[in-house]
Design an enzyme around this catalytic site. Structure first.
Site, PDB file in Angstrom:
ATOM      1  N   TYR A   1       5.356 -11.986   5.429  1.00 55.12           N
ATOM      2  CA  TYR A   1       4.178 -11.536   4.698  1.00 55.12           C
ATOM      3  C   TYR A   1       3.806 -12.609   3.691  1.00 55.12           C
ATOM      4  O   TYR A   1       4.507 -12.826   2.703  1.00 55.12           O
ATOM      5  CB  TYR A   1       4.494 -10.211   4.006  1.00 55.12           C
ATOM      6  CG  TYR A   1       3.337  -9.504   3.349  1.00 55.12           C
ATOM      7  CD1 TYR A   1       2.026  -9.954   3.449  1.00 55.12           C
ATOM      8  CD2 TYR A   1       3.570  -8.351   2.599  1.00 55.12           C
ATOM      9  CE1 TYR A   1       0.979  -9.282   2.838  1.00 55.12           C
ATOM     10  CE2 TYR A   1       2.528  -7.662   1.990  1.00 55.12           C
ATOM     11  CZ  TYR A   1       1.236  -8.140   2.112  1.00 55.12           C
ATOM     12  OH  TYR A   1       0.205  -7.471   1.503  1.00 55.12           O
TER      13      TYR A   1
ATOM     14  N   LYS B   1       1.984 -11.506   8.600  1.00 55.09           N
ATOM     15  CA  LYS B   1       0.876 -10.778   8.010  1.00 55.09           C
ATOM     16  C   LYS B   1       0.213 -11.729   7.033  1.00 55.09           C
ATOM     17  O   LYS B   1       0.818 -12.149   6.041  1.00 55.09           O
ATOM     18  CB  LYS B   1       1.348  -9.507   7.291  1.00 55.09           C
ATOM     19  CG  LYS B   1       0.193  -8.739   6.647  1.00 55.09           C
ATOM     20  CD  LYS B   1       0.668  -7.521   5.864  1.00 55.09           C
ATOM     21  CE  LYS B   1      -0.522  -6.847   5.176  1.00 55.09           C
ATOM     22  NZ  LYS B   1      -0.099  -5.700   4.323  1.00 55.09           N
TER      23      LYS B   1
ATOM     24  N   VAL C   1      -3.171  -5.648  10.009  1.00 59.20           N
ATOM     25  CA  VAL C   1      -2.461  -4.639   9.221  1.00 59.20           C
ATOM     26  C   VAL C   1      -3.446  -4.215   8.147  1.00 59.20           C
ATOM     27  O   VAL C   1      -3.658  -4.925   7.163  1.00 59.20           O
ATOM     28  CB  VAL C   1      -1.173  -5.194   8.601  1.00 59.20           C
ATOM     29  CG1 VAL C   1      -0.503  -4.127   7.741  1.00 59.20           C
ATOM     30  CG2 VAL C   1      -0.208  -5.680   9.689  1.00 59.20           C
TER      31      VAL C   1
ATOM     32  N   THR D   1       0.824  -1.204   0.000  1.00 60.58           N
ATOM     33  CA  THR D   1       0.000   0.000   0.000  1.00 60.58           C
ATOM     34  C   THR D   1       0.858   1.253   0.000  1.00 60.58           C
ATOM     35  O   THR D   1       0.432   2.313  -0.459  1.00 60.58           O
ATOM     36  CB  THR D   1      -0.953  -0.006   1.209  1.00 60.58           C
ATOM     37  OG1 THR D   1      -1.687  -1.236   1.209  1.00 60.58           O
ATOM     38  CG2 THR D   1      -1.922   1.144   1.182  1.00 60.58           C
TER      39      THR D   1
END
Length: 303
Positions: free
Chosen positions: A145, A173, A213, A57
């Site tokens: 992640y 994540k 998150v 992001t």
């Protein structure tokens, strides 16, 4: 409700309500450090106890290594030691990733987010070796992640179980869309799970995740925090109601065909907050999309 998560809690190494923060740019497309400071401060005031910088992001594929370090330093200056800063350092290159991890540590990050190397699709033994090398590169704790939809490679549950033995690898994540797999790892390790998909915030939290998150937290940090506040208070029906109320905005921002970066920046701009344009190859949302997002935001904020 008050937002009072304990970011030092051993099962919450990076806090509870984390925002995958956009990287603000000026209209000319350069890094907007003043905007980043203002946005970060607002996110913290409104309910976030952790910020993830330089992630997907945050447009990490199109920011330079120097810009990544500058952003971390600027946000640290803005928020002080009140919250945990996690820096995205993942690349397709193990040596480059380790270099970025060292740079993030020097710039003031509290931890690093390491995505699976993309495009090359390494097998699980190579993936495991990659994460171990990056974990050994600094003294910072590591959040892995898992987002196979973008990287092309899943971090398999058995791989995560093995990686959990490394003292610096403390969190995941999760964007695997494998709820069973996530529960298996939660049951067998002490890894702190963070929901990386906003539609899974409450579901994953209910089975033992540390928090989230969130991309949507860029624009409604207080609402995201309130979902977790309600669950922590034992008000599970309220938590569910809050999660469901956010669903239209979550869908519009993350599942309607545009990347979350594009929609988050469009809505931030519409709200008069720092964000700015996206960098190519992404393109900013059109006026109709921005207006639709703003209407959903107003509905959520006033409903």
């Amino acid at each position: 409700m008050t937002h009072s998560p304990d970011s030092a809690h051993p099962s919450r190494p990076f806090g509870r309500t984390l925002c995958a923060m956009v990287t603000p740019f000026t209209d000319a497309g350069t890094l907007d450090l003043d905007g980043a400071r203002r946005l970060a401060a607002r996110l913290v005031t409104d309910g976030c106890d952790g910020l993830v910088l330089n992630g997907t992001t945050g447009e990490s594929p199109t920011t330079t290594d120097a810009e990544k370090s500058e952003l971390i330093a600027a946000v640290r200056e803005a928020v002080g030691e009140r919250v945990r800063l996690v820096a995205g350092v993942g690349t397709a290159d193990t040596l480059h990733t380790a270099d970025l991890a060292r740079a993030a540590e020097k710039a003031g990050a509290d931890g690093v987010l390491v995505v699976s190397p993309y495009y090359s699709r390494p097998p699980q033994d190579a993936l495991e070796a990659h994460f171990l090398e990056v974990a050994d590169a600094t003294g910072l704790p590591v959040m892995l992640y898992d987002i196979p939809g973008r990287t092309g490679t899943r971090i398999e549950p058995e791989t995560l179980v093995r990686l959990a033995a490394h003292p610096s690898i403390v969190a995941v994540k999760d964007c695997s869309y494998d709820f069973l797999g996530a529960q298996k790892v939660l049951a067998r390790t002490e890894l702190a799970y963070y929901a990386g998909c906003d539609e899974h915030i409450l579901a994953l939290y209910a089975v033992g995740a540390a928090g989230c998150v969130s991309t949507v937290a860029n624009v409604v940090p207080g609402h995201v925090a309130a979902i977790l506040d309600a669950f922590d208070a034992g008000d599970t029906a309220i938590a569910a109601r809050l999660q469901l109320r956010a669903t239209p905005l979550i869908e519009a921002m993350t599942a309607a065909g545009l990347p979350g970066t594009v929609t988050a920046k469009a809505l931030l701009t519409a709200l008069g907050r720092p964000g700015g344009p996206v960098r190519a190859p992404l393109r900013s949302a059109d006026r109709g999309t921005a207006d639709g997002l703003r209407a959903l935001h107003e509905e959520l904020s006033t409903g």
